[in-house]
Write a protein that holds these residues in place. Structure first.
Motif, PDB file in Angstrom:
ATOM      1  N   HIS A 195      -1.726   8.232   6.880  1.00  0.00           N
ATOM      2  CA  HIS A 195      -1.899   9.583   6.346  1.00  0.00           C
ATOM      3  C   HIS A 195      -3.070  10.236   7.080  1.00  0.00           C
ATOM      4  O   HIS A 195      -4.196   9.732   7.034  1.00  0.00           O
ATOM      5  CB  HIS A 195      -2.167   9.540   4.842  1.00  0.00           C
ATOM      6  CG  HIS A 195      -0.971   9.146   4.033  1.00  0.00           C
ATOM      7  ND1 HIS A 195      -0.164  10.065   3.394  1.00  0.00           N
ATOM      8  CD2 HIS A 195      -0.431   7.923   3.782  1.00  0.00           C
ATOM      9  CE1 HIS A 195       0.811   9.434   2.766  1.00  0.00           C
ATOM     10  NE2 HIS A 195       0.676   8.138   2.985  1.00  0.00           N
ATOM     11  N   GLY A 218       0.312  -0.784  -1.270  1.00  0.00           N
ATOM     12  CA  GLY A 218      -0.095   0.461  -1.903  1.00  0.00           C
ATOM     13  C   GLY A 218      -1.086   1.237  -1.058  1.00  0.00           C
ATOM     14  O   GLY A 218      -1.172   1.067   0.160  1.00  0.00           O
ATOM     15  N   ARG A 219      -1.846   2.098  -1.720  1.00  0.00           N
ATOM     16  CA  ARG A 219      -2.804   2.966  -1.025  1.00  0.00           C
ATOM     17  C   ARG A 219      -4.108   2.228  -0.742  1.00  0.00           C
ATOM     18  O   ARG A 219      -4.670   1.580  -1.630  1.00  0.00           O
ATOM     19  CB  ARG A 219      -3.090   4.212  -1.861  1.00  0.00           C
ATOM     20  CG  ARG A 219      -4.173   5.110  -1.268  1.00  0.00           C
ATOM     21  CD  ARG A 219      -4.255   6.431  -1.980  1.00  0.00           C
ATOM     22  NE  ARG A 219      -5.407   7.213  -1.525  1.00  0.00           N
ATOM     23  CZ  ARG A 219      -5.466   8.536  -1.522  1.00  0.00           C
ATOM     24  NH1 ARG A 219      -4.426   9.237  -1.961  1.00  0.00           N
ATOM     25  NH2 ARG A 219      -6.548   9.167  -1.090  1.00  0.00           N
ATOM     26  N   GLU A 221      -0.945   3.611   3.512  1.00  0.00           N
ATOM     27  CA  GLU A 221      -0.089   3.032   2.483  1.00  0.00           C
ATOM     28  C   GLU A 221       0.679   1.868   3.094  1.00  0.00           C
ATOM     29  O   GLU A 221       1.175   1.969   4.217  1.00  0.00           O
ATOM     30  CB  GLU A 221       0.919   4.055   1.955  1.00  0.00           C
ATOM     31  CG  GLU A 221       0.368   5.059   0.980  1.00  0.00           C
ATOM     32  CD  GLU A 221       1.473   5.951   0.449  1.00  0.00           C
ATOM     33  OE1 GLU A 221       1.961   5.688  -0.673  1.00  0.00           O
ATOM     34  OE2 GLU A 221       1.860   6.885   1.162  1.00  0.00           O
ATOM     35  N   TYR A 222       0.776   0.778   2.347  1.00  0.00           N
ATOM     36  CA  TYR A 222       1.572  -0.367   2.774  1.00  0.00           C
ATOM     37  C   TYR A 222       2.713  -0.587   1.790  1.00  0.00           C
ATOM     38  O   TYR A 222       2.510  -0.528   0.572  1.00  0.00           O
ATOM     39  CB  TYR A 222       0.725  -1.640   2.834  1.00  0.00           C
ATOM     40  CG  TYR A 222      -0.165  -1.750   4.043  1.00  0.00           C
ATOM     41  CD1 TYR A 222       0.328  -2.242   5.249  1.00  0.00           C
ATOM     42  CD2 TYR A 222      -1.498  -1.376   3.984  1.00  0.00           C
ATOM     43  CE1 TYR A 222      -0.487  -2.351   6.364  1.00  0.00           C
ATOM     44  CE2 TYR A 222      -2.325  -1.480   5.091  1.00  0.00           C
ATOM     45  CZ  TYR A 222      -1.812  -1.972   6.279  1.00  0.00           C
ATOM     46  OH  TYR A 222      -2.623  -2.078   7.377  1.00  0.00           O
ATOM     47  N   GLU A 223       3.901  -0.849   2.338  1.00  0.00           N
ATOM     48  CA  GLU A 223       5.053  -1.227   1.533  1.00  0.00           C
ATOM     49  C   GLU A 223       5.619  -2.528   2.084  1.00  0.00           C
ATOM     50  O   GLU A 223       5.465  -2.831   3.267  1.00  0.00           O
ATOM     51  CB  GLU A 223       6.135  -0.141   1.566  1.00  0.00           C
ATOM     52  CG  GLU A 223       5.726   1.161   0.919  1.00  0.00           C
ATOM     53  CD  GLU A 223       6.846   2.181   0.899  1.00  0.00           C
ATOM     54  OE1 GLU A 223       7.979   1.821   1.313  1.00  0.00           O
ATOM     55  OE2 GLU A 223       6.606   3.321   0.488  1.00  0.00           O
ATOM     56  N   LYS A 237       3.487   0.046   7.385  1.00  0.00           N
ATOM     57  CA  LYS A 237       2.253   0.821   7.201  1.00  0.00           C
ATOM     58  C   LYS A 237       2.519   2.297   7.455  1.00  0.00           C
ATOM     59  O   LYS A 237       3.138   2.665   8.451  1.00  0.00           O
ATOM     60  CB  LYS A 237       1.172   0.309   8.159  1.00  0.00           C
ATOM     61  CG  LYS A 237      -0.134   1.074   8.100  1.00  0.00           C
ATOM     62  CD  LYS A 237      -1.210   0.395   8.934  1.00  0.00           C
ATOM     63  CE  LYS A 237      -0.905   0.424  10.411  1.00  0.00           C
ATOM     64  NZ  LYS A 237      -2.024  -0.120  11.221  1.00  0.00           N
ATOM     65  N   LYS A 238       2.037   3.136   6.555  1.00  0.00           N
ATOM     66  CA  LYS A 238       2.155   4.584   6.709  1.00  0.00           C
ATOM     67  C   LYS A 238       0.765   5.181   6.870  1.00  0.00           C
ATOM     68  O   LYS A 238      -0.100   5.004   6.013  1.00  0.00           O
ATOM     69  CB  LYS A 238       2.855   5.198   5.493  1.00  0.00           C
ATOM     70  CG  LYS A 238       3.283   6.652   5.689  1.00  0.00           C
ATOM     71  CD  LYS A 238       4.107   7.124   4.498  1.00  0.00           C
ATOM     72  CE  LYS A 238       4.715   8.488   4.752  1.00  0.00           C
ATOM     73  NZ  LYS A 238       5.559   8.931   3.611  1.00  0.00           N
ATOM     74  N   HIS A 275      -1.654  -5.373  -5.021  1.00  0.00           N
ATOM     75  CA  HIS A 275      -2.149  -4.001  -4.999  1.00  0.00           C
ATOM     76  C   HIS A 275      -3.645  -3.938  -5.320  1.00  0.00           C
ATOM     77  O   HIS A 275      -4.232  -2.853  -5.312  1.00  0.00           O
ATOM     78  CB  HIS A 275      -1.376  -3.143  -6.002  1.00  0.00           C
ATOM     79  CG  HIS A 275       0.023  -2.807  -5.566  1.00  0.00           C
ATOM     80  ND1 HIS A 275       1.075  -3.683  -5.703  1.00  0.00           N
ATOM     81  CD2 HIS A 275       0.531  -1.691  -4.976  1.00  0.00           C
ATOM     82  CE1 HIS A 275       2.180  -3.117  -5.229  1.00  0.00           C
ATOM     83  NE2 HIS A 275       1.882  -1.918  -4.784  1.00  0.00           N
TER      84      HIS A 275
END
Length: 240
Positions: free
Chosen positions: A121, A78-79, A43-45, A118-119, A7
Motif C-alpha cells: 500500500h 493481515g495488516r 497486507e499479507y494473505e 504480499k500487497k 495475525h
C-alpha cells in the motif's frame, strides 16, 4: 518443529538447549519503500491449510539436511505497519555453520514455496500485489501449446491427454490463455479447495501459474488428496 501463521505481532522465542552451540535467528521487517515508491503499510494473505502443510514440510526438510535440534518459523498475516516483523525463523544446532545455513534455507524456501501473498500500500493511496503483472498495452492471446513448445520442446499433440488448469489469480491474467481445443480450466489458486469436485481422480491434469511455484505446491497437495495424475509446469508466464 513449529510453523505458524498469525495475525498477532511476532518475535523470537527459542532458547538454546545445553547441547546446542548455536542459535540462529532471522527476522524480516516491513520497509518503507518498494521499487522507488514510498510504502505506508503491507497486507499479507495466505492459502491457510496449504501454507501450513508446505511450511511444515520445509522445516522437516531442513531437519533432514542439517543437524538441528529445534526449528521454528512464524509468518504474519493481515495488516503490518512499517518496521513490524513479517517473518521470524529460528534454528538451534551444535555448530554455527549448520545453524546459519539452515536458517537461510528455511527463509528462501518459505519465500519460494509457501502460498503467502504480499500487497504493498503506497502513500499515494494505491496498492498492488507484489510480482503481479500489469496489463500490456497490446493485450495478446497466448496459445498454450506454443508456450509449452517454447518452454520444454513439447509438441501440442503431447498435450491432448491433459486437462490444462490455469491457477493464476484474476489479477495475474493480462494474457488470455488457450489450450488445444479451448479446454483450459481457470481456477484461482486461492479457491482450489472450493472446486475439488471438478477434478476426477485418475484423469491427467497439468497445472500452470505465473512462476511455476504455486503450480508445483498445488500439484503435491492434490496428489496427497488422491489425484495421482496431477503435474505442474516448472516455469510460468513471467518467463515468456
Amino acid at each position: 518443529m513449529i510453523f505458524q501463521l498469525t495475525h498477532e505481532p511476532i518475535a523470537a522465542e527459542l532458547t538454546a538447549t545445553p547441547a546446542d552451540g548455536a542459535l540462529a535467528v532471522f527476522v524480516g521487517v516491513v520497509r518503507n519503500n518498494h521499487q522507488g515508491r514510498a510504502v505506508s503499510f503491507l497486507e499479507y494473505e495466505a492459502y491457510g491449510d496449504l501454507a501450513l502443510s508446505e511450511g511444515a514440510a520445509i522445516l522437516r526438510e531442513a531437519e533432514e539436511v542439517f543437524p538441528l535440534t529445534q526449528t521454528r518459523c512464524v509468518h504474519r498475516l493481515g495488516r503490518l505497519e512499517i518496521g513490524e516483523a513479517s517473518i521470524v525463523v529460528e534454528v538451534t544446532s551444535g555448530h554455527r555453520g549448520e545453524a546459519f545455513a539452515a536458517c537461510r534455507y528455511i527463509v528462501d524456501e518459505v519465500k519460494a514455496r509457501v502460498p503467502i501473498w504480499k500487497k504493498e500500500h503506497f502513500v499515494e493511496g494505491d496498492a498492488e500485489w507484489v510480482n503481479s503483472e500489469s496489463e500490456p498495452s497490446d493485450s495478446k492471446r497466448v496459445l498454450l501449446s506454443e508456450i509449452l513448445r517454447h518452454w520444454s520442446g513439447w509438441e501440442s499433440d503431447d498435450l491432448k491427454a491433459f486437462q490444462i488448469v490455469d491457477v493464476r489469480e484474476p489479477y495475474e491474467r493480462p494474457q488470455v490463455l488457450q489450450s488445444p481445443g479451448d479446454r483450459t480450466l481457470h481456477i484461482p489458486y486461492s479457491e482450489i479447495n472450493q472446486h475439488l469436485a471438478r477434478f476426477a481422480q485418475g484423469d491427467p491434469y497439468l497445472l500452470v501459474c505465473d512462476s511455476g511455484t504455486r503450480a508445483k505446491v498445488l500439484a503435491r497437495d492434490l496428489q496427497s488428496k488422491g489425484f495421482g495424475n496431477v503435474f505442474a509446469l516448472s516455469v510460468g508466464f513471467r518467463d515468456l
